[in-house]
Design an enzyme around this catalytic site. Structure first.
Site, PDB file in Angstrom:
ATOM      1  N   THR A 138      -2.894   0.420  -4.177  1.00  0.00           N
ATOM      2  CA  THR A 138      -3.283   1.650  -3.509  1.00  0.00           C
ATOM      3  C   THR A 138      -4.670   2.120  -3.921  1.00  0.00           C
ATOM      4  O   THR A 138      -5.194   1.683  -4.963  1.00  0.00           O
ATOM      5  CB  THR A 138      -2.242   2.752  -3.840  1.00  0.00           C
ATOM      6  N   GLY A 139      -5.226   3.011  -3.132  1.00  0.00           N
ATOM      7  CA  GLY A 139      -6.464   3.670  -3.519  1.00  0.00           C
ATOM      8  C   GLY A 139      -6.230   4.814  -4.479  1.00  0.00           C
ATOM      9  O   GLY A 139      -7.170   5.351  -5.062  1.00  0.00           O
ATOM     10  N   ASN A 176      -8.997  -1.420   3.340  1.00  0.00           N
ATOM     11  CA  ASN A 176      -8.928  -1.822   1.934  1.00  0.00           C
ATOM     12  C   ASN A 176      -7.776  -2.782   1.660  1.00  0.00           C
ATOM     13  O   ASN A 176      -7.599  -3.229   0.529  1.00  0.00           O
ATOM     14  CB  ASN A 176      -8.836  -0.599   1.012  1.00  0.00           C
ATOM     15  N   ASP A 231       0.861  -1.174   0.000  1.00  0.00           N
ATOM     16  CA  ASP A 231       0.000   0.000   0.000  1.00  0.00           C
ATOM     17  C   ASP A 231       0.905   1.234   0.000  1.00  0.00           C
ATOM     18  O   ASP A 231       2.117   1.144   0.273  1.00  0.00           O
ATOM     19  CB  ASP A 231      -0.875  -0.046   1.260  1.00  0.00           C
ATOM     20  N   ASP A 284      -0.167   5.223   1.013  1.00  0.00           N
ATOM     21  CA  ASP A 284      -0.361   6.155   2.128  1.00  0.00           C
ATOM     22  C   ASP A 284      -0.443   5.425   3.460  1.00  0.00           C
ATOM     23  O   ASP A 284      -1.179   4.444   3.612  1.00  0.00           O
ATOM     24  CB  ASP A 284      -1.640   6.972   1.897  1.00  0.00           C
ATOM     25  N   ASP A 330      -2.147  -0.745   5.790  1.00  0.00           N
ATOM     26  CA  ASP A 330      -2.566  -0.088   7.033  1.00  0.00           C
ATOM     27  C   ASP A 330      -4.055   0.188   7.110  1.00  0.00           C
ATOM     28  O   ASP A 330      -4.529   0.753   8.091  1.00  0.00           O
ATOM     29  CB  ASP A 330      -1.811   1.246   7.200  1.00  0.00           C
ATOM     30  N   LYS A 377      -8.126  -4.860  -3.920  1.00  0.00           N
ATOM     31  CA  LYS A 377      -6.701  -5.033  -4.181  1.00  0.00           C
ATOM     32  C   LYS A 377      -6.364  -6.511  -4.347  1.00  0.00           C
ATOM     33  O   LYS A 377      -5.528  -6.891  -5.171  1.00  0.00           O
ATOM     34  CB  LYS A 377      -5.876  -4.438  -3.036  1.00  0.00           C
TER      35      LYS A 377
END
Length: 272
Positions: A46-47, A222, A12, A14, A219, A196
Site C-alpha cells: 500500500t501507499g 502504483n 493493495d 484503498d 486498483d 511495491k
C-alpha cells in the site's frame, strides 16, 4: 479448503481490499482469517504508512502478515519488525517538499519516521484514516526537514493540477527518484528503484516459494509492476482507467464496494 492454488495473496488497500468506508469489511476479514488459518501468507502492499496499516489489520484475527508500505519504501511484519527500508536522501526530500505549486489546488504531504506531515489542514482526509487514528501534523515545510522520508506526495483537486508538477519532478530529479500515482489525484515521490514490486520481490526472496506462487490485487498505477510480476494479477472494476489501459492482459474483477477481493479469493480457494 481445496489445495492452495497460491502460497500468498498480495493486496493493495484503498480501492481494493478496503470498502467504501476505508475499512476492512466483515466478509473480507473472515476471508483473510480463513486463509491465514490455512497457511496462506497475507501480504499487504500500500501507499499507506506502517502504523496506519497495522492498526487496521490488527482489528482482524490475522496474527502474521507482511506490510509493504509507502509504495515499497518500507516493509514490516505485523509485530513491527522492520524488514526493509529505502528512504529518500534527506536533501532531495527537502527539495521535493518545497517545490512551487498552486496551494489553492494542491497540498503537499510527507511520511517520515511514522509521522504524517502536511502543509495545511484538509479535514476531508480524516475519513481515510479514522479507523486507524493515523492523523497528520500541519507544518511549514520550509522550516521542516527531510530526514527519514519514506515518501512525499501531492494531492490535487483534479489530475490536470498535477501535470506541471510531475514534469518538474522528472526534469529536476530524473533517475534520483521514483514517481507514481496511487490515485488519479495523488502523485507520490519515493527514492529511486522503490516500488511495491521491488519490495515484494525482496520479501518473497526470503521464502521457499516465488513470485509465481502469489496472486495480487490492485486498483492504481502504483500497482502496475506488482500485478505484472506475480503469478496472477487482478485489477479492480473501480481501477484507475490508466491502469486498465496499461495492463489489458490482466483480469478485471468486481469493485471494492462489494468486497470483490474476498469474493474472488473464496471462489479460487474453494471456500464455502
Amino acid at each position: 479448503m481445496q489445495k492452495r492454488p497460491y502460497r500468498a495473496i498480495v493486496s493493495d488497500m484503498d480501492g481494493t481490499l478496503l470498502n467504501e468506508h476505508h475499512v476492512i469489511g466483515d466478509f473480507t476479514a473472515q476471508t483473510l482469517e480463513h486463509l491465514y488459518d490455512n497457511k496462506v501468507d497475507i501480504i499487504l502492499a500500500t501507499g499507506r504508512n506502517y502504523f496506519d496499516v497495522s492498526s487496521i489489520l490488527k482489528k482482524t484475527k490475522v496474527k502474521e502478515a507482511v506490510l509493504i508500505t509507502s509504495n515499497g519504501a518500507q516493509a514490516h511484519n505485523l509485530q513491527g519488525e522492520l524488514l526493509l527500508n529505502n528512504a529518500l536522501p534527506e536533501e532531495i526530500a527537502y527539495q521535493v517538499m518545497n517545490l512551487p505549486f498552486d496551494d489553492k489546488r494542491v497540498c503537499v504531504n510527507s511520511y517520515q519516521a511514522d509521522g504524517w506531515f502536511i502543509n495545511k489542514d484538509i479535514p476531508e482526509l480524516y475519513k481515510y484514516h479514522k479507523d486507524s487514528g493515523f492523523l497528520y501534523e500541519v507544518v511549514d515545510f520550509k522550516q521542516h526537514h527531510g530526514r527519514d522520508t519514506e515518501k512525499v506526495f501531492f494531492i490535487a483537486r483534479t489530475p490536470a493540477d498535477l501535470v506541471e508538477l510531475e514534469q518538474r519532478l522528472r526534469q529536476d530529479f530524473g533517475e534520483k527518484i521514483s514517481l507514481t500515482y496511487s490515485t488519479p489525484i495523488c502523485l507520490e515521490v519515493m527514492n529511486k528503484n522503490v516500488s511495491k514490486a521491488t519490495a515484494l520481490a525482496q520479501v518473497i526472496g526470503q521464502r521457499e516459494y516465488g513470485l509465481q506462487d502469489c496472486i495480487a490485487f490492485g486498483d492504481g498505477m502504483n500497482d502496475v509492476e506488482m500485478l505484472a510480476e506475480v503469478g496472477k494479477g487482478c485489477m479492480m472494476g473501480n481501477a484507475d482507467p490508466r491502469l486498465i489501459q496499461r495492463c489489458p492482459q490482466l483480469e478485471t474483477i468486481g469493485c471494492n464496494t462489494d468486497e470483490a477481493v474476498a469474493v474472488y479469493l473464496r471462489a479460487i480457494f474453494g471456500m464455502d
